[in-house]
Write a protein that holds these residues in place. Structure first.
Motif, mmCIF file in Angstrom:
data_model
loop_
_atom_site.group_PDB
_atom_site.id
_atom_site.type_symbol
_atom_site.label_atom_id
_atom_site.label_comp_id
_atom_site.label_asym_id
_atom_site.label_seq_id
_atom_site.Cartn_x
_atom_site.Cartn_y
_atom_site.Cartn_z
ATOM 1 N N TRP A 26 0.822 -1.208 0.000
ATOM 2 C CA TRP A 26 0.000 0.000 0.000
ATOM 3 C C TRP A 26 0.863 1.268 0.000
ATOM 4 O O TRP A 26 0.417 2.322 0.445
ATOM 5 N N GLN A 28 3.067 4.200 0.883
ATOM 6 C CA GLN A 28 3.418 4.866 2.135
ATOM 7 C C GLN A 28 2.627 4.338 3.321
ATOM 8 O O GLN A 28 3.031 4.505 4.480
ATOM 9 N N GLU A 29 1.510 3.682 3.068
ATOM 10 C CA GLU A 29 0.691 3.142 4.158
ATOM 11 C C GLU A 29 1.246 1.826 4.703
ATOM 12 O O GLU A 29 0.842 1.389 5.777
ATOM 13 N N PHE A 165 -8.493 -1.486 0.970
ATOM 14 C CA PHE A 165 -7.726 -0.544 1.784
ATOM 15 C C PHE A 165 -8.406 -0.238 3.106
ATOM 16 O O PHE A 165 -7.742 -0.119 4.140
ATOM 17 N N GLU A 166 -9.715 -0.113 3.109
ATOM 18 C CA GLU A 166 -10.421 0.204 4.354
ATOM 19 C C GLU A 166 -10.252 -0.914 5.373
ATOM 20 O O GLU A 166 -10.012 -0.655 6.563
ATOM 21 N N ARG A 169 -6.586 -0.803 6.535
ATOM 22 C CA ARG A 169 -6.306 0.348 7.407
ATOM 23 C C ARG A 169 -6.967 0.212 8.767
ATOM 24 O O ARG A 169 -6.338 0.504 9.805
ATOM 25 N N ASN A 173 -4.299 -4.017 9.824
ATOM 26 C CA ASN A 173 -3.042 -3.364 10.151
ATOM 27 C C ASN A 173 -3.101 -2.625 11.479
ATOM 28 O O ASN A 173 -2.281 -1.760 11.752
ATOM 29 N N THR A 174 -4.076 -2.971 12.328
ATOM 30 C CA THR A 174 -4.192 -2.327 13.633
ATOM 31 C C THR A 174 -4.160 -3.377 14.739
ATOM 32 O O THR A 174 -4.619 -4.512 14.556
#
Length: 207
Positions: A26, A28-29, A165-166, A169, A173-174
């Motif tokens: 992703w 920079q993410e 992506f949602e 994110r 990834n949390t």
């Protein structure tokens, strides 16, 4: 009841991912590697099962990508009536939500998959569980190698989509999102112990 835990694909060794593909960049993410995610979820489940004194086996503790045949061979050493196989994955290919797979046909795996589906919906009421009720229950049926070659009941969970992506994110990834995935699996394992294997929980049991 013994939980046979299979964290799908390879992990990271000295920063090098061990499974070609099975990741999403992703920019920079950040980059998400499915094998790393699967191991993080499996490790969290193992930690909880240890505290709860529920027997388990980590079928693929190595960081290299252990072959499917090796995973199945290791699982099939355990009694089929006293264990179940749990293969942990995350999805890709365009989509959203989570899925639970079993092999074709009506088996004990279907009952376990239903318990996992119910636990998912309780933990993630705001998220989609991708289902197939054409045969009367919520699981999807596929002839995946680890589901058809294992001697015991076996399910495969796909927790969200790495290329959404949602979901990347906000969940994958949390720390909070990963913990919720762990929680739903552990809650389902506890119910499976009671409802499928007919075992009692200790009188002093606490989640």
């Amino acid at each position: 009841m013994i939980v046979l835990i299979d964290n799908g694909h390879g992990g990271l060794i000295n920063g090098e991912y061990q499974t070609k593909g099975k990741h999403v960049d992703w920019g920079q993410e950040g980059v998400i590697y499915e094998g790393e995610l699967n191991r993080a979820i499996a490790s969290g489940i193992i930690e909880r099962l240890t505290v709860l004194k529920i027997p388990y086996v980590n079928l693929a503790p190595e960081y290299r990508d252990v072959t499917l045949q090796t995973r199945v061979n290791r699982a099939n050493k355990y009694p089929s009536r006293d264990s179940f196989y749990l293969s942990i994955h995350s999805n890709a290919g365009g989509g959203h939500g989570s899925e639970i797979f079993t092999s074709p046909g009506n088996t004990r795996s279907d009952k376990i998959a239903t318990i996992f589906g119910q636990a998912f919906k309780e933990t993630f009421p705001e998220r989609k569980l991708r289902t197939d009720f054409s045969d009367g229950d919520l699981d999807k049926e596929r002839r995946f190698f680890v589901l058809t070659k294992t001697k015991m009941p076996a399910i495969l969970t796909e927790s969200f989509f790495m290329d959404n992506f949602e979901e990347f994110r906000d969940i994958l990834n949390t720390q909070e999102g990963r913990q919720r995935i762990i929680d739903y699996h552990v809650n389902a394992i506890i119910r499976t112990k009671v409802d499928v294997f007919g075992e009692k929980l200790p009188s002093n049991f606490r989640l």
